[in-house]
Design an enzyme around this catalytic site. Sequence first.
Site, PDB file in Angstrom:
ATOM      1  N   CYS A   2       0.869  -1.178   0.000  1.00 54.82           N
ATOM      2  CA  CYS A   2       0.000   0.000   0.000  1.00 54.82           C
ATOM      3  C   CYS A   2       0.901   1.221   0.000  1.00 54.82           C
ATOM      4  CB  CYS A   2      -0.839   0.057   1.274  1.00 54.82           C
ATOM      5  SG  CYS A   2      -1.831  -1.423   1.535  1.00 54.82           S
ATOM      6  N   ARG A  27       1.161   1.918  -5.969  1.00 51.88           N
ATOM      7  CA  ARG A  27       1.355   0.892  -4.939  1.00 51.88           C
ATOM      8  C   ARG A  27       0.035   0.249  -4.494  1.00 51.88           C
ATOM      9  NH1 ARG A  27       6.250   1.169  -2.365  1.00 51.88           N
ATOM     10  NH2 ARG A  27       5.366   0.100  -0.594  1.00 51.88           N
ATOM     11  N   TRP A  75      -3.862  -1.463  -1.119  1.00 51.49           N
ATOM     12  CA  TRP A  75      -3.843  -2.680  -1.928  1.00 51.49           C
ATOM     13  C   TRP A  75      -4.216  -3.778  -0.955  1.00 51.49           C
ATOM     14  CZ3 TRP A  75      -3.751  -3.848  -6.880  1.00 51.49           C
ATOM     15  CH2 TRP A  75      -3.426  -5.147  -7.258  1.00 51.49           C
ATOM     16  N   ASN A  99       1.067  -0.363   5.946  1.00 47.02           N
ATOM     17  CA  ASN A  99       1.432  -1.149   4.772  1.00 47.02           C
ATOM     18  C   ASN A  99       2.147  -2.391   5.284  1.00 47.02           C
ATOM     19  OD1 ASN A  99       2.412  -2.161   2.329  1.00 47.02           O
ATOM     20  ND2 ASN A  99       4.208  -0.807   2.380  1.00 47.02           N
ATOM     21  N   GLY A 100       1.619  -3.581   4.959  1.00 46.29           N
ATOM     22  CA  GLY A 100       2.275  -4.807   5.409  1.00 46.29           C
ATOM     23  C   GLY A 100       1.239  -5.828   5.851  1.00 46.29           C
ATOM     24  N   GLU A 480       7.620 -20.491 -20.138  1.00 44.58           N
ATOM     25  CA  GLU A 480       7.512 -19.124 -19.602  1.00 44.58           C
ATOM     26  C   GLU A 480       8.627 -18.234 -20.169  1.00 44.58           C
ATOM     27  OE1 GLU A 480       5.365 -17.434 -18.280  1.00 44.58           O
ATOM     28  OE2 GLU A 480       6.328 -15.791 -17.245  1.00 44.58           O
ATOM     29  N   LYS A 484       7.860 -14.848 -22.258  1.00 46.76           N
ATOM     30  CA  LYS A 484       8.391 -13.532 -21.867  1.00 46.76           C
ATOM     31  C   LYS A 484       9.101 -12.881 -23.053  1.00 46.76           C
ATOM     32  CE  LYS A 484       6.706 -12.551 -18.955  1.00 46.76           C
ATOM     33  NZ  LYS A 484       5.790 -13.442 -18.293  1.00 46.76           N
ATOM     34  N   GLU A 487       6.643 -11.727 -25.758  1.00 44.04           N
ATOM     35  CA  GLU A 487       5.813 -10.595 -25.362  1.00 44.04           C
ATOM     36  C   GLU A 487       6.509  -9.256 -25.519  1.00 44.04           C
ATOM     37  OE1 GLU A 487       4.694 -11.819 -21.248  1.00 44.04           O
ATOM     38  OE2 GLU A 487       2.738 -11.085 -21.875  1.00 44.04           O
ATOM     39  N   HIS A 503      12.046 -35.185 -31.511  1.00 44.99           N
ATOM     40  CA  HIS A 503      10.827 -35.571 -32.232  1.00 44.99           C
ATOM     41  C   HIS A 503      10.355 -34.470 -33.178  1.00 44.99           C
ATOM     42  CE1 HIS A 503      10.536 -39.181 -29.842  1.00 44.99           C
ATOM     43  NE2 HIS A 503      10.702 -38.451 -28.738  1.00 44.99           N
ATOM     44  N   LYS A 602      -2.812  -5.576 -19.818  1.00 49.91           N
ATOM     45  CA  LYS A 602      -2.468  -6.211 -18.534  1.00 49.91           C
ATOM     46  C   LYS A 602      -3.566  -7.179 -18.093  1.00 49.91           C
ATOM     47  CE  LYS A 602       0.139  -6.847 -14.964  1.00 49.91           C
ATOM     48  NZ  LYS A 602       1.263  -7.774 -15.197  1.00 49.91           N
TER      49      LYS A 602
HETATM   50  O1  M6R Z   1      -4.265 -11.835 -14.815  1.00 48.24           O
HETATM   51  P1  M6R Z   1      -4.006 -13.251 -15.271  1.00 48.24           P
HETATM   52  O2  M6R Z   1      -2.943 -13.927 -14.527  1.00 48.24           O
HETATM   53  O3  M6R Z   1      -5.264 -14.070 -15.324  1.00 48.24           O
HETATM   54  O4  M6R Z   1      -3.499 -13.093 -16.765  1.00 48.24           O
HETATM   55  C1  M6R Z   1      -3.278 -14.197 -17.584  1.00 48.24           C
HETATM   56  C2  M6R Z   1      -2.501 -13.792 -18.802  1.00 48.24           C
HETATM   57  O5  M6R Z   1      -3.212 -12.874 -19.566  1.00 48.24           O
HETATM   58  C3  M6R Z   1      -1.143 -13.190 -18.428  1.00 48.24           C
HETATM   59  O6  M6R Z   1      -0.400 -14.073 -17.642  1.00 48.24           O
HETATM   60  C4  M6R Z   1      -0.329 -12.839 -19.676  1.00 48.24           C
HETATM   61  O7  M6R Z   1       0.058 -14.009 -20.324  1.00 48.24           O
HETATM   62  C5  M6R Z   1       0.842 -11.968 -19.249  1.00 48.24           C
HETATM   63  N1  M6R Z   1       0.978 -10.851 -20.103  1.00 48.24           N
HETATM   64  C6  M6R Z   1       2.125 -12.715 -19.185  1.00 48.24           C
HETATM   65  O8  M6R Z   1       3.232 -11.929 -18.994  1.00 48.24           O
END
Ligand code: M6R
Length: 607
Positions: A2, A27, A75, A99-100, A480, A484, A487, A503, A602
């Site tokens: 927070c 935050r 938060w 905050n905590g 992953e 990354k 993206e 394969h 996001k």
């Molecule tokens: O908010 P969520 O974890 O449900 O989101 C799922 C995906 O949209 C999210 O993980 C997306 O793949 C990210 N941009 C990954 O970095």
Amino acid sequence: MCGIVGYVGHQQATPILIGGLRRLEYRGYDSAGVAVANNGNETRVIRCRGKLAALEALLEQEKPLGTCGIGHTRWATHGRPSDENAHPHKVGSVAVVHNGIIENHVGLRVRLRAAGRTFSSQTDTEIVAHLIDEALLEGAPSFIDAVRKALRQIEGAYALVVLSDLYPDQIIGAKNSSPLVIGLGKNEAFLASDAPAILEHTREVIFLEDGDIVELSRKDVRVSDVDGKPLSRAPRTITWTAAQAEKAGYPHFMLKEIFEQPRAVTDTLRGRLLVDKNDAVLDGLDLGSGIDRVVLIACGTSYHAGLVGKFLIEASARLPCEVDLASEFRYREPVITGRDLVVGISQSGETADTLAALKEAKSRGARTLAICNVVDAAIARAADAALYTHAGPEIGVASTKCFTAQLAALTLLSIHLGRRTGRLSEDAAADFIRELLLIPNKMTVALESMGEISKIAERYKNAKDFLFLGRGTNYPIALEGALKLKEISYIHAEGYAAGEMKHGPIALIDDGIPVVVIAPRGKGYEKVLSNLAEVRARDGHVIAVATVGDKTIAEQCHSVLWIPDAPALLQPLLTVLPLQMLSYCVALARGNDVDQPRNLAKSVTVE
Ligand code: M6R
């Protein structure tokens, strides 16, 4: 996570508090509030659910007057976002922002209730206000003595700022594991979670240390410890701009969030591991009995966390565990029964596919749980119960700290299920918990030894394709790592189970393709070494993620990214770190917008 702010001086407090909160909104932003002391009259508290704009609208109608005040942007961690749970919390003469996480809040609440106290919120913070009020009523000789008495009773992480009607020209701050900075002015002083909140007023600051308590008045700033011993803390002059300071000096939120991961994991584990009982508690949930199977559903990075979760749950609880892409789950005829525990994993808690899949599972009779970073988000509300990750708001579109916090939550869930089903022995749980508690420090070590990555990124920034290979618990990390990179660098990348390379994907390998091989020591290590040799034999460029000190790997690769040793089930918490950094550095080298990559959002709230 927070944002908190405090002011005492000669100016009206309210505009200063609101200005500070505006700079701290990153935050947290599910509710906000201020408390302003008014020269011996009762302190005014104005607070509400919603973003800061909602509070500002309220303050248009009635601006509290006074030159001493505290403010908060929340938060949520304990208690849903609501007017009652918004800070400041006022009990008797005492108003508190925090905050905590207060770890022993349940026991303290029981004790305070037995003493006749009533609560108006579900927060852990209100307990602190009660404790200070109790100490004042019991005759503490001064405000700071009352705060000290309260602090001796609480365990956990806190940055606290407190004021009292009885001491209208004073604010008190205390820090343990959550940040708190003092701003020094002329006949005025400030307190804040982060320097950007106060930079427009002063650049002279003192960063408090854990265990510090500070007493602020117009004329004086005194730092001491919980026993009253005076402490000397040297002021520093901040040279950052406010925007830089919001990112704690990092150039991007993504980089800041990568480095916040040891803290995010620590906070997610906080108060939930019972070391003396070799067990994990999940905020009062009791899962295990009547469950024959676990189904994890999620999208994107959260889905990759689920893939690691399968290893954890199957190993510890010996329950069958399936992992499903939420976007696919509803469009077949999933076989779900009342003896299934279906877990929706989501950073935002708003992802439309995950929400719909969870509702579908519930309608088919499953017990449902949300693992989610945003308290009271749609997915948490739709599920029977929620287990929150405590990563704090994630601003960078590419998820980093929420991924490792999800891994921590899934680890807790696996221990909890294992102990409830009796399939995780007490000794095995003890060993596992011991290793788990070492992870945040190991993460810090891994993050601190990444100097070479920018050179590697520079070397491969124009590659057309990347391949990521891993086995066992590190196969999801290969996925992953590839996600990354795609993206934020816009380079095509594929994650593959290392054993599957022969394969098909082996046809891709030539001297133009960098291959990232995740090869920490432990289960499957020798086999990954063979896969690595297959890549080398075809002139592929190998970047390995390996256990520190592994000379065999160093001899066989073009570059190595080192991580500390850990058991296979916990390795993903470490192996993912260099891959996040690699994608960050490649994107940077290509001049991309790291925090807001093209075409992405996001929260994906459409199907
Ligand atoms: O908010 P969520 O974890 O449900 O989101 C799922 C995906 O949209 C999210 O993980 C997306 O793949 C990210 N941009 C990954 O970095």
